[in-house]
Design an enzyme around this catalytic site. Sequence first.
Site, short mmCIF file in Angstrom:
data_model
loop_
_atom_site.label_atom_id
_atom_site.label_comp_id
_atom_site.label_asym_id
_atom_site.label_seq_id
_atom_site.Cartn_x
_atom_site.Cartn_y
_atom_site.Cartn_z
N ASP A 13 0.82 -1.29 -0.04
CA ASP A 13 -0.03 0.06 0.09
C ASP A 13 0.89 1.22 0.07
O ASP A 13 2.14 1.24 0.44
CB ASP A 13 -0.86 0.08 1.31
CG ASP A 13 -1.77 1.35 1.19
OD1 ASP A 13 -2.33 1.49 0.08
OD2 ASP A 13 -2.21 1.84 2.22
N SER A 14 0.23 2.37 -0.38
CA SER A 14 1.12 3.66 -0.39
C SER A 14 1.58 3.98 1.13
O SER A 14 2.60 4.45 1.25
CB SER A 14 0.15 4.79 -1.10
OG SER A 14 -1.13 4.83 -0.23
N CYS A 76 -3.63 -1.14 -2.28
CA CYS A 76 -3.84 0.42 -2.65
C CYS A 76 -4.81 0.46 -3.96
O CYS A 76 -4.33 -0.06 -4.77
CB CYS A 76 -2.56 0.91 -2.86
SG CYS A 76 -2.61 2.79 -3.30
N GLU A 161 -6.09 9.91 8.76
CA GLU A 161 -4.71 9.73 9.55
C GLU A 161 -4.52 10.69 10.53
O GLU A 161 -3.39 10.30 11.40
CB GLU A 161 -3.78 10.36 8.16
CG GLU A 161 -3.84 9.26 6.94
CD GLU A 161 -2.55 9.04 6.22
OE1 GLU A 161 -1.81 10.11 6.24
OE2 GLU A 161 -2.66 8.02 5.50
N CYS A 193 -10.93 2.86 -1.37
CA CYS A 193 -9.76 3.48 -0.86
C CYS A 193 -9.52 2.85 0.46
O CYS A 193 -10.31 2.35 1.42
CB CYS A 193 -9.91 5.05 -0.41
SG CYS A 193 -8.69 5.60 0.32
N HIS A 195 -8.53 3.46 3.25
CA HIS A 195 -8.71 4.18 4.52
C HIS A 195 -10.02 4.22 4.68
O HIS A 195 -10.42 4.49 6.17
CB HIS A 195 -8.10 5.55 4.44
CG HIS A 195 -6.68 5.80 4.54
ND1 HIS A 195 -5.86 5.17 3.50
CD2 HIS A 195 -5.99 6.49 5.44
CE1 HIS A 195 -4.51 5.61 3.92
NE2 HIS A 195 -4.75 6.26 4.87
N1 DGL Z 1 -3.86 3.75 -0.52
C1 DGL Z 1 -4.67 4.74 -1.06
C2 DGL Z 1 -5.87 4.31 -1.85
O1 DGL Z 1 -6.24 3.11 -1.53
C3 DGL Z 1 -5.18 5.76 -0.33
C4 DGL Z 1 -4.03 6.69 0.13
C5 DGL Z 1 -3.04 7.39 -0.83
O2 DGL Z 1 -3.88 8.34 -1.48
O3 DGL Z 1 -1.90 7.10 -1.04
O4 DGL Z 1 -6.22 4.74 -2.69
#
Ligand code: DGL
Length: 275
Positions: A13-14, A76, A161, A193, A195
Amino acid sequence: MKNSEKKSIGVFDSGFGGIDILRGIVKELPQYNYIYLGDTARAPYGTRSKEVVFDFTKQAVDFLFKNNCDLVILACNTASSEALRKIQREYLKKYHPEKRVLGVLIPAAEETAEKTKNKKVGVIATERTVNSKAFERELKKLDRKIKVFQAPCPLLVPIVEAGERNSKATDIILSGYLKPLIKKNIDTLILGCTHYGILEKNIRKITGKKIQIISEAKILPKKLKSYLERHGEIEKKLGKNGKVRFYSTDITDKFILLGSKFFGKKIKVKKVELN
Ligand code: DGL
């Protein structure tokens, strides 16, 4: 195959949002070994260009390949939307035909196509994911009659976050994002997403019970289980010591704190460089 040659499942993930997805996977499939990688130093990806999302994602995939993962899950959504197809069609085909990279979009789209009755589907996601139209593409592949209504929600990742889930402002912001979708009479909403699963209760309060919520953290584990059942050639290479290791490109207090919260227990993280 010797134990040291056994493979882990890589989850990328990012940042740390994907740890929520990893938790569900480990709960469903605790026997395997996992390596989680978060590119915290360069997150968020959701506001970056397509080219940069691809380059960063490819570097992450290479890191996981080098660390003995032949199967990588892009937890992600932004990476799944903008990098996955190119990685599968060009990079893997040419350089790593024996390895697999999977994303979160198709499992979510499949579940949605099965569940929607009126075929009006809402998607909330980062700006990059919405602009990619990847959810629309995957949903329409499954059922051309599905109408997709998308809303980019740039404020939700920072809200999660910052740990502001319970603040009044969060519900006001969420209402602003969701009301236009509700007005379109959607019967299913994809949380597109990593989050957003954390905000599911807040979202449910606004949508009411009539709209079905598709949460990737709930869907992905059973989809992965079924994938491994169907792909014995990959499954048999996997180590089964139940180990989970965490790597990140930056180690911040937030990563440890929220990562541990998402995972359900305290995590130890090692720092790595990707480029
Ligand atoms: N992990 C990203 C997603 O699921 C969300 C956070 C980001 O923008 O890096 O799109």
